[in-house]
Design a protein around this motif. Structure first.
Motif, PDB file in Angstrom:
ATOM      1  N   GLY A 208      -1.083  12.946  -3.548  1.00 46.57           N
ATOM      2  CA  GLY A 208      -1.135  11.663  -2.841  1.00 46.57           C
ATOM      3  C   GLY A 208      -0.473  11.661  -1.485  1.00 46.57           C
ATOM      4  N   HIS A 209      -0.329  12.839  -0.855  1.00 43.04           N
ATOM      5  CA  HIS A 209       0.358  12.943   0.439  1.00 43.04           C
ATOM      6  C   HIS A 209      -0.603  12.929   1.618  1.00 43.04           C
ATOM      7  N   GLU A 223       2.315   6.344   1.098  1.00 44.95           N
ATOM      8  CA  GLU A 223       1.305   5.305   1.296  1.00 44.95           C
ATOM      9  C   GLU A 223       1.310   4.251   0.191  1.00 44.95           C
ATOM     10  N   LEU A 224       2.174   4.412  -0.801  1.00 44.77           N
ATOM     11  CA  LEU A 224       2.366   3.334  -1.770  1.00 44.77           C
ATOM     12  C   LEU A 224       3.261   2.270  -1.145  1.00 44.77           C
ATOM     13  N   PRO A 225       3.063   0.979  -1.463  1.00 45.10           N
ATOM     14  CA  PRO A 225       3.934  -0.070  -0.926  1.00 45.10           C
ATOM     15  C   PRO A 225       5.395   0.192  -1.263  1.00 45.10           C
ATOM     16  N   SER A 251      -4.642   5.087  -8.012  1.00 43.61           N
ATOM     17  CA  SER A 251      -5.035   6.415  -8.503  1.00 43.61           C
ATOM     18  C   SER A 251      -5.352   7.306  -7.319  1.00 43.61           C
ATOM     19  N   TRP A 252      -5.070   8.598  -7.453  1.00 41.48           N
ATOM     20  CA  TRP A 252      -5.439   9.553  -6.410  1.00 41.48           C
ATOM     21  C   TRP A 252      -5.632  10.933  -7.018  1.00 41.48           C
ATOM     22  N   LEU A 275      -7.169  11.703  -1.326  1.00 40.14           N
ATOM     23  CA  LEU A 275      -5.950  12.396  -0.919  1.00 40.14           C
ATOM     24  C   LEU A 275      -4.757  11.459  -0.828  1.00 40.14           C
ATOM     25  N   SER A 276      -5.023  10.154  -0.851  1.00 36.84           N
ATOM     26  CA  SER A 276      -3.973   9.134  -0.798  1.00 36.84           C
ATOM     27  C   SER A 276      -4.236   8.104  -1.888  1.00 36.84           C
ATOM     28  N   PRO A 277      -3.215   7.301  -2.239  1.00 34.83           N
ATOM     29  CA  PRO A 277      -3.395   6.304  -3.303  1.00 34.83           C
ATOM     30  C   PRO A 277      -4.573   5.378  -3.043  1.00 34.83           C
ATOM     31  N   ARG A 278      -5.374   5.173  -4.083  1.00 29.89           N
ATOM     32  CA  ARG A 278      -6.548   4.306  -4.017  1.00 29.89           C
ATOM     33  C   ARG A 278      -6.339   3.151  -4.985  1.00 29.89           C
TER      34      ARG A 278
END
Length: 479
Positions: A208-209, A223-225, A251-252, A275-278
């Motif tokens: 998730g980076h 990228e998570l709050p 999810s990622w 590649l990042s949180p969805r």
């Protein structure tokens, strides 16, 4: 085959539901029932307690190993576990009996997770756990940096992950070759409620980076709050999912964060990995899930339990029926799991006054026997239809796979059959041949030849048997 069931192969021979070292039905781990706390003198338990069977408080499984934590905080492992080899180094050694991890003796193991070849545990600093900060340990194979120790060297014994000296980890999960943890600051902060850290293999974005690079040190998922409270995390083979206390689910990882492996027809193209949180949506116009309490990831699918256990959603790979939606196809959006019986909504139950609850009970009592019988009959008929449909889908998939060399998919259903109840097989056969490429035509020709040869062989075998039988009868008559 690696002892991950905790069942000795010798014990299985007399069991009708055992095939080799496999078991087709749940079985009690008799060996575990006979086990007791490792050492009552040093673990603080009385002599009477040390003679009673252990109570299991938590279980985990991954790769080919199984783990359990008992009520004394002891960690037990069995299956293909990282242990010392005969040569003195690290190896995955099969064990058919639960064995305690002696490295944590005198401490309490609170949480544990494992990947294909590594284990991560959250352990109390002292002998007992009273809600204080936990220490993160990792050990096993480390070829992808999944231990979070800053290198790729494997560890035979648990080693502290120093990155979390200033953090307090409270949840841990492992993918095949990556790890995810949730932590809080040891010192209270006004801005950061909790942080998700990931490390290890990153080829499919499972860290998730925002990249596909692997990471040897624990790194925050930025990228998570930053102002949310994360309550749960879990990993599939190549994807990660987290849940917040507000009902948000991210999810990622592989194939849009679902963990799905790309279809063979898309080989060499962008697989669409997240590649990042969805952020996953409960419904098209509803982002948040109602009071989610748990997220669980399979190898290539995810399940959310919500409304205190009264509702479930799933998404990801569904070809083996693991999504519980009655379809058996891959699903890219959360879909409600078909529950076997109707249930009262937990939230409605909570807001009802005692008078309203009494009225509800009276109404339920007033249901006629005829209505209950109709409902029961309808449910039984639905189950029968689902069973028949499952058998038909399996048969169609086998037949389709033998002819075309790939699993049956909804896209393979002819348009004429999809849009109406009629089906002109001659017309569809001509259309399929016209649309088929050279490779498919060659495969169809090979299948037809093999089938024709098989039929001819079988006819020849039967004719030979008839001739032999006729000769035998003729010889008996002459005698």
């Amino acid at each position: 085959m690696d002892g991950q069931l905790g069942i000795n192969g010798e014990e299985s021979h007399d069991n009708e539901y055992a095939v080799g070292d496999n078991s087709l039905v749940p079985r009690i781990l008799n060996k575990f029932l006979e086990l007791h706390p490792p050492d009552s003198s040093s673990s603080g338990v009385s002599e009477a307690e040390s003679k009673t069977p252990l109570k299991i408080c938590a279980v985990k499984a991954g790769g080919m190993m199984s783990l359990a934590i008992d009520n004394h905080g002891t960690l037990w492992m069995w299956g293909n576990c990282p242990r010392q080899s005969k040569e003195g180094g690290l190896a995955l050694v099969s064990s058919f009996t639960p064995t305690p991890v002696w490295d944590f003796q005198g401490h309490t193991v609170v949480k544990v997770a494992c990947g294909n070849e590594h284990v991560v545990a959250l352990v109390s600093a002292g002998e007992t756990y009273n809600g204080e900060d936990l220490v993160c340990y990792s050990w096993g194979y480390n070829s992808r940096g999944q231990l979070g120790l800053g290198d790729r060297e494997s560890r035979l014994h648990p080693e502290v992950v120093r990155t979390f000296d200033e953090e307090s980890p409270y949840e841990v999960a492992c993918g095949a070759f990556h790890t995810a943890l949730l932590t809080r600051k040891k010192k209270p902060s006004d801005t950061v409620e909790s942080t998700c850290w990931t490390f290890g293999l990153g080829d499919n974005g499972q860290l998730g980076h925002g990249t596909t690079q692997s990471t040897l040190f624990p790194t925050p998922v930025k990228e998570l709050p930053q102002n949310v409270s994360l309550i749960c995390v879990d990993c599939g083979l190549f994807h990660t999912s987290v849940v917040s206390s507000d009902g948000d689910v991210w999810s990622w990882g592989m194939e849009k964060g679902l963990g799905l492996c790309p279809d063979a027809s898309r080989a060499g193209t962008d697989s669409g990995d997240a590649l990042s949180p969805r952020l996953m949506s409960c419904q098209p116009h509803q982002l948040k899930f109602p009071d989610p309490v748990k997220v669980a990831c399979g190898a290539a699918h995810t399940v959310i339990v919500a409304r205190k256990g009264y509702r479930m959603w799933s998404w990801g790979r569904g070809r083996s029926g693991v999504l519980g939606d009655g379809k058996g196809f891959d699903c890219y959006t959360p879909t409600a799991v078909l529950w076997p019986s109707t249930m009262e909504d937990s939230e409605e139950e909570e807001v009802k006054s005692s008078g309203e609850q009494d009225k509800a009970r009276e109404k339920e009592t007033g249901l006629t026997t005829e209505t209950e019988e109709k409902l029961s009959s309808a449910l039984n008929e639905l189950k029968l239809l689902q069973t028949k449909l499952s058998i038909m889908e399996k048969y169609a998939s086998i037949l389709h796979g033998s002819i075309f060399g790939k699993p049956f998919d909804e896209q393979d259903i002819p348009v004429s059959l999809r849009n109406s109840g009629s089906f002109d097989i001659a017309k569809e056969w001509e259309s399929m041949l016209e649309a088929a490429d050279q490779r498919k035509l060659i495969r169809l020709e090979m299948f037809y030849r093999d089938m024709l040869t098989g039929v001819k062989d079988e006819l020849m075998k039967r004719r030979i048997k008839e001739i032999v039988q006729e000769c035998l009868q003729s010889s008996e008559v002459k005698k």
